[in-house]
Design an enzyme around this catalytic site. Structure first.
Site, PDB file in Angstrom:
ATOM      1  N   LYS A  35       0.046  15.487 -19.900  1.00 43.07           N
ATOM      2  CA  LYS A  35       0.010  17.309 -19.530  1.00 43.07           C
ATOM      3  C   LYS A  35       0.057  18.551 -21.061  1.00 43.07           C
ATOM      4  O   LYS A  35      -0.803  19.557 -20.041  1.00 43.07           O
ATOM      5  CB  LYS A  35       2.004  17.039 -20.136  1.00 43.07           C
ATOM      6  CG  LYS A  35       2.416  16.621 -19.462  1.00 43.07           C
ATOM      7  CD  LYS A  35       2.748  16.730 -17.810  1.00 43.07           C
ATOM      8  CE  LYS A  35       3.645  16.200 -16.189  1.00 43.07           C
ATOM      9  NZ  LYS A  35       3.837  16.638 -14.995  1.00 43.07           N
TER      10      LYS A  35
ATOM     11  N   SER B   5       6.187  19.663 -20.504  1.00 45.09           N
ATOM     12  CA  SER B   5       7.168  18.763 -20.829  1.00 45.09           C
ATOM     13  C   SER B   5       7.046  18.983 -22.133  1.00 45.09           C
ATOM     14  O   SER B   5       6.766  19.058 -23.000  1.00 45.09           O
ATOM     15  CB  SER B   5       6.730  17.388 -20.815  1.00 45.09           C
ATOM     16  OG  SER B   5       7.746  16.170 -21.137  1.00 45.09           O
TER      17      SER B   5
ATOM     18  N   TYR C 298       1.651  10.296 -22.482  1.00 45.46           N
ATOM     19  CA  TYR C 298       2.245  11.468 -21.119  1.00 45.46           C
ATOM     20  C   TYR C 298       2.147  13.011 -21.819  1.00 45.46           C
ATOM     21  O   TYR C 298       1.948  13.566 -20.924  1.00 45.46           O
ATOM     22  CB  TYR C 298       3.603  11.048 -20.694  1.00 45.46           C
ATOM     23  CG  TYR C 298       4.093  12.196 -20.053  1.00 45.46           C
ATOM     24  CD1 TYR C 298       4.319  12.187 -18.552  1.00 45.46           C
ATOM     25  CD2 TYR C 298       4.960  12.633 -20.794  1.00 45.46           C
ATOM     26  CE1 TYR C 298       5.020  12.879 -17.483  1.00 45.46           C
ATOM     27  CE2 TYR C 298       5.886  13.358 -19.102  1.00 45.46           C
ATOM     28  CZ  TYR C 298       6.026  13.670 -18.232  1.00 45.46           C
ATOM     29  OH  TYR C 298       6.565  14.536 -17.472  1.00 45.46           O
TER      30      TYR C 298
END
Lengths: 317, 317
Positions: free
Chosen positions: B147, B119, B143
């Site tokens: 990732k 992402s 997050y």
């Protein structure tokens, strides 16, 4: 000030414990507890405790971290050669073990200072030189990949205020005392340590191989500074390269000759080792550690000083 | 060609399964098995199977991966808002779950192609613009940190020849069909999806907020291309940004108005949300995805096309 050294039985851990015990304070506070932790309880320096812990044991790690520490130095790892030969071991210790340490630290509360010993092995790949503070990491060893992954998690824990984390990327530390180990860079100490003590050692790479390196004295000074530097001064850059020197193997041998005479260099043999070469050729020496220099971290003035330090600290002692 | 979609019950997973079933082949081979895997077995597209798997279950993940797959699309994750609110959940699913997937893939052998959906959330911090292919990652969400950590491990597994891994950093995908979710970026679809269908939606950031975005059509095309692109062409850069468009919320709303008339925009309310704002302000929109463009990945020509695609693919259907 309660200070914990994970990997406290290793070469750097012992030197760090000695330096902390000698100065008696950290971050302006008297050290009231100093623990050296390793797989087997280390013989501690005077004033410290030696404790046994396997950081892959999640519950045991939580229990130790839960005792309450103001500063944690996380140096525990399996070295590059072993992590390359045994992926599962590297993942278990270097990644999962570090996750256990972070879990323990956040559960303990109080946002302890956590200094994570990362490595120049995080650099590599297609990233163009020079390697400044904002270049991508494309590690070319599993050791480097695991260190880089943990850096991200340390920084994220710091961003969340769970720890006051700082990941410092250590240059190759040379001259290391003691025995050769499974680090791919082990020869970078052997080719000085053994010849200076009348023994032979093999150099598996060519004379023109460049190394980003620093002395044990400097790296210990920088590890302590990493715990003391003001967190606010770090900004979002909580993982960064420590200063070092870039010299070729040939230049370093010439420095040894200038300090200790011509005999030592004649004891070096030059048999190439393709396994070692494949690993260390993926490492990089062209670093520009601006962030660390601004924050007051230091490099060696010369490799001659480094050889003299080894003779004083490790051969004489 | 046996293709596995982890997160196959989600919005992208379902669209990807539909696209793969429709083309019938991948990497020049007819698709003989296509599985959509999610926490609850998804209602599969025609020609696919729906299977249940919790990737935090190490043994179950190993068992499924061990069935033998030539291409694995790993889209399974808890989204940014949830990973920020619940650190432990994010670590369990996004990090440990992904480690389980990698473990299963390497144990299965055969070096399957693995496309990891990373992402744009990996970018952020003190890293200067523009964000080219070789900039450091300083994610400002858990997050993004999770990732980025998995990217490193995917690349390392690829370097070792255990998988043929490719991590692609998805722009914010908009317009998403369905319901709002816990992603901090959820509003970036809501403010178009709801007004286009006669309902109100709130925009928690200002009109001048810039977004790096792409349409569902383009991201599906790019995910398939990520599986097909020649591994040798990637070099060591196996984690990279997908192309996108940089537009402000205001520019995107103007595009919606040009396609669908002025009514829709009047249904947007503008109440700031400091929690959302804190997360999305840490994201970055100034990307330069040169590596992906050289490799044949694509971006949307306009946001108008994107709105038309949503009306055709999701509203009409």
């Amino acid at each position: 000030m309660r200070a914990l050294i994970l990997g406290g039985g290793g070469f750097l851990g012992r030197k760090l414990a000695g330096a902390l015990a000698a100065r008696g304070s950290l971050r302006g506070a008297a050290i009231s507890r100093l623990a050296q932790v390793d797989l087997a309880a280390p013989e501690p320096v005077s004033g410290a405790e030696g404790l046994a812990l396997d950081i892959t044991d999640r519950a045991a790690t939580a229990a130790l971290l839960g005792q309450g520490w103001d500063a944690i130095f996380h140096l525990a790892a399996v070295v590059s050669g072993q992590a390359e030969a045994e992926l599962e071991t590297g993942l278990a210790v270097n990644l999962q073990g570090s996750l256990n340490v972070l879990e323990g630290a956040r559960a303990a509360g109080g946002a302890p200072v956590l200094v994570f010993a990362s490595s120049v092995a995080v650099y590599g790949g297609d990233v163009p030189d020079p390697l400044h503070d904002f270049v991508a990491l494309q590690p070319q060893t599993s050791y480097g990949a695991q260190k880089a992954a943990v850096e991200l998690l340390v920084s994220d824990h710091a961003r969340r205020g769970l720890i006051d984390g700082r990941s410092v990327r250590l240059p190759t530390v040379t001259v290391r005392p003691g025995k050769p180990n499974a680090a791919a860079s082990s020869f970078m100490s052997s080719i000085f340590r053994e010849p200076l003590q009348g023994q032979t050692a093999n150099c598996p790479v060519g004379e023109d191989y460049p190394i980003w390196h620093c002395s044990p004295r400097v790296v210990i000074r920088n590890l302590i500074h990493a715990a003391e530097v003001d967190g606010a001064a770090l900004g979002a850059t909580r993982a960064f390269a420590l200063p070092g020197r870039r010299d070729t193997v040939g230049e370093m041998i010439a420095a040894m000759t200038r300090v200790a005479g011509p005999e030592a260099a004649t004891r070096i043999t030059w048999e190439r080792d393709p396994v070692i070469e494949r690993i260390v050729m993926g490492w990089r020496a062209g670093l520009r550690p601006d962030h660390a220099l601004r924050l007051g971290f230091v490099a060696d003035a010369s490799f001659e000083d480094n050889i003299r330090g080894f003779l004083e600290d490790d051969v004489a002692a």
